[in-house]
Design a protein around this motif. Structure first.
Motif, mmCIF file in Angstrom:
data_model
loop_
_atom_site.group_PDB
_atom_site.id
_atom_site.type_symbol
_atom_site.label_atom_id
_atom_site.label_comp_id
_atom_site.label_asym_id
_atom_site.label_seq_id
_atom_site.Cartn_x
_atom_site.Cartn_y
_atom_site.Cartn_z
ATOM 1 N N THR A 193 0.840 -1.142 -0.025
ATOM 2 C CA THR A 193 0.003 -0.129 -0.002
ATOM 3 C C THR A 193 0.860 1.304 -0.015
ATOM 4 O OG1 THR A 193 -1.695 -1.048 1.204
ATOM 5 C CG2 THR A 193 -1.853 1.240 1.284
ATOM 6 N N VAL A 194 0.658 2.163 -0.934
ATOM 7 C CA VAL A 194 1.591 3.254 -1.183
ATOM 8 C C VAL A 194 0.815 4.607 -0.942
ATOM 9 C CG1 VAL A 194 2.879 4.504 -2.780
ATOM 10 C CG2 VAL A 194 3.157 2.238 -2.814
ATOM 11 N N MET A 195 0.987 5.410 -0.010
ATOM 12 C CA MET A 195 0.388 6.691 0.288
ATOM 13 C C MET A 195 1.302 7.766 -0.089
ATOM 14 S SD MET A 195 -0.726 8.280 3.826
ATOM 15 C CE MET A 195 -2.027 6.750 4.256
ATOM 16 N N ILE A 196 1.012 8.571 -1.051
ATOM 17 C CA ILE A 196 1.680 9.574 -1.634
ATOM 18 C C ILE A 196 1.198 10.934 -1.049
ATOM 19 C CG2 ILE A 196 2.814 10.665 -3.891
ATOM 20 C CD1 ILE A 196 1.960 7.752 -5.109
ATOM 21 N N GLU A 203 -1.071 15.942 -11.269
ATOM 22 C CA GLU A 203 0.027 15.529 -12.324
ATOM 23 C C GLU A 203 0.415 14.007 -11.787
ATOM 24 O OE1 GLU A 203 -0.261 18.294 -10.637
ATOM 25 O OE2 GLU A 203 0.548 19.912 -11.703
ATOM 26 N N CYS A 204 0.702 13.709 -10.579
ATOM 27 C CA CYS A 204 1.273 12.448 -10.082
ATOM 28 C C CYS A 204 -0.270 11.514 -10.413
ATOM 29 C CB CYS A 204 1.126 12.355 -8.781
ATOM 30 S SG CYS A 204 2.659 13.225 -8.336
ATOM 31 N N LYS A 205 -1.278 11.616 -10.375
ATOM 32 C CA LYS A 205 -2.586 11.005 -10.585
ATOM 33 C C LYS A 205 -2.408 10.377 -12.347
ATOM 34 C CE LYS A 205 -6.463 12.441 -11.469
ATOM 35 N NZ LYS A 205 -7.811 13.237 -11.498
ATOM 36 N N GLU A 206 -2.435 11.451 -13.070
ATOM 37 C CA GLU A 206 -2.187 11.212 -14.549
ATOM 38 C C GLU A 206 -1.160 10.358 -14.952
ATOM 39 O OE1 GLU A 206 -4.931 11.920 -16.540
ATOM 40 O OE2 GLU A 206 -5.915 12.996 -14.919
ATOM 41 N N LYS A 207 -0.024 10.876 -14.559
ATOM 42 C CA LYS A 207 1.184 9.857 -14.600
ATOM 43 C C LYS A 207 1.074 8.585 -14.174
ATOM 44 C CE LYS A 207 5.584 9.655 -15.886
ATOM 45 N NZ LYS A 207 5.856 9.778 -17.191
ATOM 46 N N LEU A 208 0.519 8.101 -13.007
ATOM 47 C CA LEU A 208 0.273 6.687 -12.627
ATOM 48 C C LEU A 208 -0.597 5.959 -13.433
ATOM 49 C CD1 LEU A 208 0.589 7.641 -8.717
ATOM 50 C CD2 LEU A 208 2.357 6.482 -10.041
ATOM 51 N N LEU A 209 -1.681 6.806 -13.635
ATOM 52 C CA LEU A 209 -2.811 6.179 -14.238
ATOM 53 C C LEU A 209 -2.332 5.663 -15.712
ATOM 54 C CD1 LEU A 209 -6.010 7.966 -13.213
ATOM 55 C CD2 LEU A 209 -5.293 5.798 -12.471
ATOM 56 N N ALA A 250 8.860 11.050 -8.186
ATOM 57 C CA ALA A 250 9.633 11.894 -8.071
ATOM 58 C C ALA A 250 10.107 12.761 -9.142
ATOM 59 C CB ALA A 250 11.092 11.078 -7.833
ATOM 60 N N GLU A 251 9.692 12.247 -10.393
ATOM 61 C CA GLU A 251 9.832 13.141 -11.625
ATOM 62 C C GLU A 251 8.616 14.135 -11.446
ATOM 63 O OE1 GLU A 251 9.159 10.591 -14.571
ATOM 64 O OE2 GLU A 251 11.373 9.620 -14.796
ATOM 65 N N ILE A 252 7.856 13.884 -11.095
ATOM 66 C CA ILE A 252 6.659 15.133 -11.010
ATOM 67 C C ILE A 252 6.834 15.856 -9.782
ATOM 68 C CG2 ILE A 252 4.399 15.423 -10.702
ATOM 69 C CD1 ILE A 252 4.713 14.169 -13.427
ATOM 70 N N ASP A 253 7.078 15.298 -8.594
ATOM 71 C CA ASP A 253 7.383 16.205 -7.235
ATOM 72 C C ASP A 253 8.349 15.738 -6.442
ATOM 73 O OD1 ASP A 253 7.043 17.676 -5.073
ATOM 74 O OD2 ASP A 253 5.035 17.134 -4.395
ATOM 75 N N PRO A 254 9.447 16.015 -6.836
ATOM 76 C CA PRO A 254 10.807 15.379 -5.889
ATOM 77 C C PRO A 254 10.727 15.778 -4.139
ATOM 78 C CG PRO A 254 11.491 16.956 -7.764
ATOM 79 C CD PRO A 254 9.847 17.070 -7.594
ATOM 80 N N ARG A 255 9.708 16.710 -4.009
ATOM 81 C CA ARG A 255 9.436 16.871 -2.605
ATOM 82 C C ARG A 255 8.013 16.185 -2.048
ATOM 83 N NH1 ARG A 255 9.769 23.161 -1.222
ATOM 84 N NH2 ARG A 255 10.074 22.183 0.783
ATOM 85 N N SER A 256 7.692 15.177 -2.588
ATOM 86 C CA SER A 256 6.524 14.623 -2.207
ATOM 87 C C SER A 256 7.042 13.751 -0.945
ATOM 88 C CB SER A 256 5.828 13.628 -3.339
ATOM 89 O OG SER A 256 6.894 12.557 -3.819
#
Length: 273
Positions: A193-196, A203-209, A250-256
């Motif tokens: 289970t990954v919690m981001i 942006e992260c959602k679109e990239k992952l989907l 990390a590509e979308i948000d390095p500070r996540s």
């Protein structure tokens, strides 16, 4: 193209490694592998036909079943693996590297497990009961190596009745070691289970989907200290996908902020392939 070549090369080397383990560690002491390979070894020891030839012949009807259940690509890759193993067993001499049957059983099991696990990770199989197990693990989240070990128990009893019960125990040890090594390498059944937590949730959602066939649940969050608005993306993935997910985020948000926990069980719809 490069990825396909790497996959084929991995399967080739792993198949040769299995043939080496069979001939140099197991067959030289009349210790068997599991499943169809074990039955082929028995036939090879009792007849003048090489065990590698028996492995290929016994897998033909199983591959016909796999062709219908698992698809042409999977069967083609698995057939390539079995063919390479069979040929390598015909070329590599049956010679004892160690005079100790216990050491040979353990190290032969380790090498066979490494080869089989790498072949599974490359998207193929070593035929035999592996094909049957792959069909079952598509429906249930079962540890593949342990499942194969359970299905291979019959080979141990055959070995005991035909040869000696000492050899049967060596065979059981070898099969067990192989199963444990497979489980250590082939970890698709392990779910995470990954919690981001990110400020760039969309942006992260679109990239992952766009890259994964996984569902994502999105929650609105707020930093307790900074009061900054954040989005929390929660998803369940297989262990194989973790590196890919971390790289994309990390590509979308390095500070996540990413929290990863192992999942004990998944209920409901979850794509298992």
């Amino acid at each position: 193209m490069a990825a396909r070549f790497t996959r084929i090369l991995t399967i080739f080397i792993s198949s040769v490694l299995i043939g080496f383990a069979f001939n140099m560690f197991l067959l030289s002491h009349k210790v068997l592998s599991g499943g169809v390979a074990g039955i082929a070894m028995i036939l090879g020891l009792l007849t003048s036909v090489n065990s590698g030839t028996w492995i290929f012949l016994l897998n033909v009807p199983i591959f016909i079943l796999g062709w219908m259940k698992l698809g042409k690509r999977f069967v083609a890759v698995s057939l390539f693996s079995v063919a390479v193993t069979s040929i390598s067993m015909g070329i590599i001499p049956v010679t004892k590297i160690s005079a100790d049957p216990i050491l040979s059983s353990i190290f032969g099991g380790v090498l066979a497990g490494i080869g089989t696990g790498l072949i599974f990770r490359a998207g193929g199989s070593t035929g035999g009961f592996d094909v049957v197990s792959m069909v079952l693990t598509q429906k249930k989240d079962l540890p593949l190596g342990s499942l194969i070990f359970g299905m291979n128990a019959i080979v141990v009893f055959i070995s005991g009745f035909i040869f000696t019960w000492d050899l049967a125990l060596y065979t059981m040890a070898s099969i067990y070691v192989t199963g444990r090594v497979i489980d250590a390498i082939h970890t698709r059944h392990i779910k995470l289970t990954v919690m981001i937590i990110t400020s760039k949730g969309d942006e992260c959602k679109e990239k992952l989907l766009s890259s994964l066939v996984r569902g994502i649940t999105i929650l609105e969050g707020e930093g307790a200290y900074t009061k900054d608005k954040r989005q929390v993306l929660i998803m369940v993935i297989s262990r194989y996908e973790l590196t890919h997910v971390k790289k994309m985020v990390a590509e979308i948000d390095p500070r996540s902020f990413i929290n990863i926990t192992q999942t004990v069980e998944v209920m409901g719809y979850f794509r298992r392939t």
